[in-house]
Each structure stands twice: as C-alpha cells, then as structure tokens.
Design an enzyme around this catalytic site. Structure first.
Site, mmCIF file in Angstrom:
data_model
loop_
_atom_site.group_PDB
_atom_site.id
_atom_site.type_symbol
_atom_site.label_atom_id
_atom_site.label_comp_id
_atom_site.label_asym_id
_atom_site.label_seq_id
_atom_site.Cartn_x
_atom_site.Cartn_y
_atom_site.Cartn_z
ATOM 1 N N ASP A 199 -32.879 -15.932 -37.263
ATOM 2 C CA ASP A 199 -33.968 -14.698 -37.233
ATOM 3 C C ASP A 199 -33.044 -13.794 -38.306
ATOM 4 O O ASP A 199 -33.832 -12.795 -38.776
ATOM 5 C CB ASP A 199 -34.074 -13.922 -35.859
ATOM 6 N N SER A 200 -31.847 -14.142 -38.777
ATOM 7 C CA SER A 200 -31.241 -13.644 -39.752
ATOM 8 C C SER A 200 -32.293 -13.745 -41.026
ATOM 9 O O SER A 200 -32.276 -12.731 -42.060
ATOM 10 C CB SER A 200 -29.995 -14.157 -39.924
ATOM 11 N N ASP A 247 -34.368 -20.028 -33.724
ATOM 12 C CA ASP A 247 -33.717 -18.665 -33.228
ATOM 13 C C ASP A 247 -34.937 -17.920 -32.675
ATOM 14 O O ASP A 247 -35.716 -17.608 -33.573
ATOM 15 C CB ASP A 247 -32.967 -17.702 -34.470
ATOM 16 N N LYS A 271 -32.448 -21.033 -29.468
ATOM 17 C CA LYS A 271 -31.440 -19.978 -29.440
ATOM 18 C C LYS A 271 -32.022 -18.667 -28.723
ATOM 19 O O LYS A 271 -32.756 -18.237 -29.389
ATOM 20 C CB LYS A 271 -30.669 -19.782 -30.561
ATOM 21 N N GLU A 291 -30.495 -15.077 -27.172
ATOM 22 C CA GLU A 291 -29.300 -14.032 -26.852
ATOM 23 C C GLU A 291 -29.377 -13.549 -25.640
ATOM 24 O O GLU A 291 -30.095 -13.240 -24.834
ATOM 25 C CB GLU A 291 -29.434 -12.753 -27.878
ATOM 26 N N GLU A 316 -20.357 -14.204 -31.109
ATOM 27 C CA GLU A 316 -20.372 -13.332 -32.713
ATOM 28 C C GLU A 316 -19.451 -12.239 -32.128
ATOM 29 O O GLU A 316 -19.538 -11.507 -31.402
ATOM 30 C CB GLU A 316 -21.806 -12.841 -32.659
#
Ligand code: KIV
Length: 263
Positions: free
Chosen positions: A43-44, A82, A112, A114, A180
C-alpha cells in the site's frame, strides 16, 4: 519454478529471502525474471505512485487494480496484496470478505495485514479459511496517527512485546512476517524466536530476508532516503536527463529525424 507461500516458509534457515515491492505489470515481469521470490504489492503505492502523504487514503480498488497487473507479469514469484487501511481491522468477518475478494479478483497468492498479538485471531481465521497471510509488525505504517513512523521495540517491555507479537502471528499460521524498523539486535532476536521467515525492512542483517520498496532501490524516491535503504540504481537522474535531452532535441528539430517517419 512456481513458488508458493509454503515455499517461502521453507526458505527459513536455507536461503535468505530477497523480497521487493512491485506495483505494475512490466516491473513485475523484470523482478520475476531476476528471480525475486516474493513481490509485495504494497500500500506504499499510495506514496510512491499516487502522491499521498501516507498510506491511509489507499482503497481496496487501488490495490486490486495494481495487484492484478503484477500477477499478470509474474511466472514464478509469490504475489502478496497489502490489505489497505480499514479493510480488515473492523472485524474478522470484514477481513474474510475483503481478503477473499482480493484473492479471487486478482489471482494473487496471499495477503499482508498489519498488527501483532491482537491481530492473531484474524490471521488464524484467514489461514483456516484458505488465505495465506504475511504478517507485518514493528513499525506499521497504517498506525501512523497513533504510533508515528519511528523505530519500534526500544526498551525492555517494547522488545518483549515485539517477540510476543511475532510468536502469536506465527502460531496463528502466518507463512512469514515482515518486521519493520526495529533495532538490529531485536531483529535477530525476533528471527530466532519464530519458526517462519522474518523479512526485515530496517530490522538489521539478522533477519531471514529483506524487503525494500522498489522506488527506493531504483532511486525514484526523490530526497526521501531512510537509513535502511540501499539504492542500487539512480533512475530518477536518468529520467530527468532523458526528458531534458528529448525536450532539447524536439525544440532543436533534431527529433524526429527522417528515420522516425513513414514512407
Ligand atoms: O507497503 C509496503 O510497501 C510495505 C513494505 C514497506 C513492507 O508494507
């Protein structure tokens, strides 16, 4: 060889995993041909492609379009979508629906999400329903408003919690974990504490693998250069030079030449 999330898990202790983000078809083709085993449609893309300040405005539709393009470019790599902000946090049912939709609509291999120990029930529900999960702990960019974008796991209690987060996500069935922005010693400790690969980004050399944002690796991120990034090319400078050369050749009537026209 067509890789799967299970093959990524099996790489722990055998081969370091060199993962990258990818957002489009052609880049995915190139990275796949270079033998990158795991491509994350991060999602970057909200910051690298769309110019947002952070990843929070990214939608599921944004992710579906880019993930499907990456899947079309790949023959061997595992492609992970993501899941964007607020597409899996509200409830396990929401996570199942949206992650299932992402897999069905794009043909990617895994999602993915978080979050640490508190996210383990969601990870377990996804895995039990046939959706492979890549965990993401440490600095979690979707929590930018509460945690900021700073190194995580400093201090005894925070470090202990991070190990517990990794263990809970691994026990819930994640096939690997992105870690991260934590101190290198803690990166190594977390890596030793779980049976699945820990893929670091700013988590030091002691992890089972690394992941970088492709724009950072290629020199396409402008002045943004966190300490953990190693730039392997300077495409930003090359694009600027190519655009300037093109502009002056068009202005000087050098391009197009006779060879660029049709008889
Ligand atoms: O969105 C992303 O690119 C990521 C990586 C930095 C791991 O989450």
């Amino acid at each position: 060889m067509r890789l799967t999330p299970r093959s990524i898990t099996a790489m722990k202790g055998r081969e370091k995993i060199a993962a990258l983000t990818a957002y489009d078809y052609r880049t995915a083709q190139l990275l796949d041909a270079a033998g990158i085993p795991l491509l994350l449609v991060g999602d970057s893309l909200g910051t690298t492609l769309l110019g947002y300040e952070n990843t929070l405005p990214v939608t599921l539709l944004d992710m579906l379009r880019h993930t499907a393009a990456v899947v079309r470019g790949v023959k061997n790599a595992v492609v992970v979508v993501d899941m964007p902000f607020m597409t899996y946090q509200a409830s396990i049912e929401q996570a199942l629906r949206n992650c299932g939709r992402a897999i069905q609509k794009t043909g990617c291999h895994a999602v993915k999400i978080e979050g640490g120990e508190f996210r383990a029930p969601t990870v377990a529900a996804l895995v039990q329903n046939g959706i492979p999960v890549l965990g993401h702990i440490g600095l979690t960019p979707q929590s930018v408003q509460t945690l900021g974008l700073r190194v995580q796991g400093r201090g005894t209690e925070a470090a202990r919690q991070l190990v517990a987060d990794a263990q809970a996500i691994a026990a819930a069935g994640a096939f690997a974990i992105v870690l991260e922005a934590v101190p290198s010693a803690l990166g190594a400790e977390v890596t030793a504490a779980v049976p699945v690969p820990v893929i670091g980004i700013g988590a030091g050399p002691g992890c089972d693998g690394q992941i970088l944002v492709i724009n950072d690796l290629l020199g396409l991120s402008g002045d943004f250069k966190p300490k953990f990034v190693k730039q392997y090319a300077n495409l930003g400078a090359q694009i600027s030079a190519a655009a300037s050369a093109y502009k002056s050749e068009v202005a000087g009537a050098v391009f197009p030449g006779p060879e660029h026209g049709y008889d």
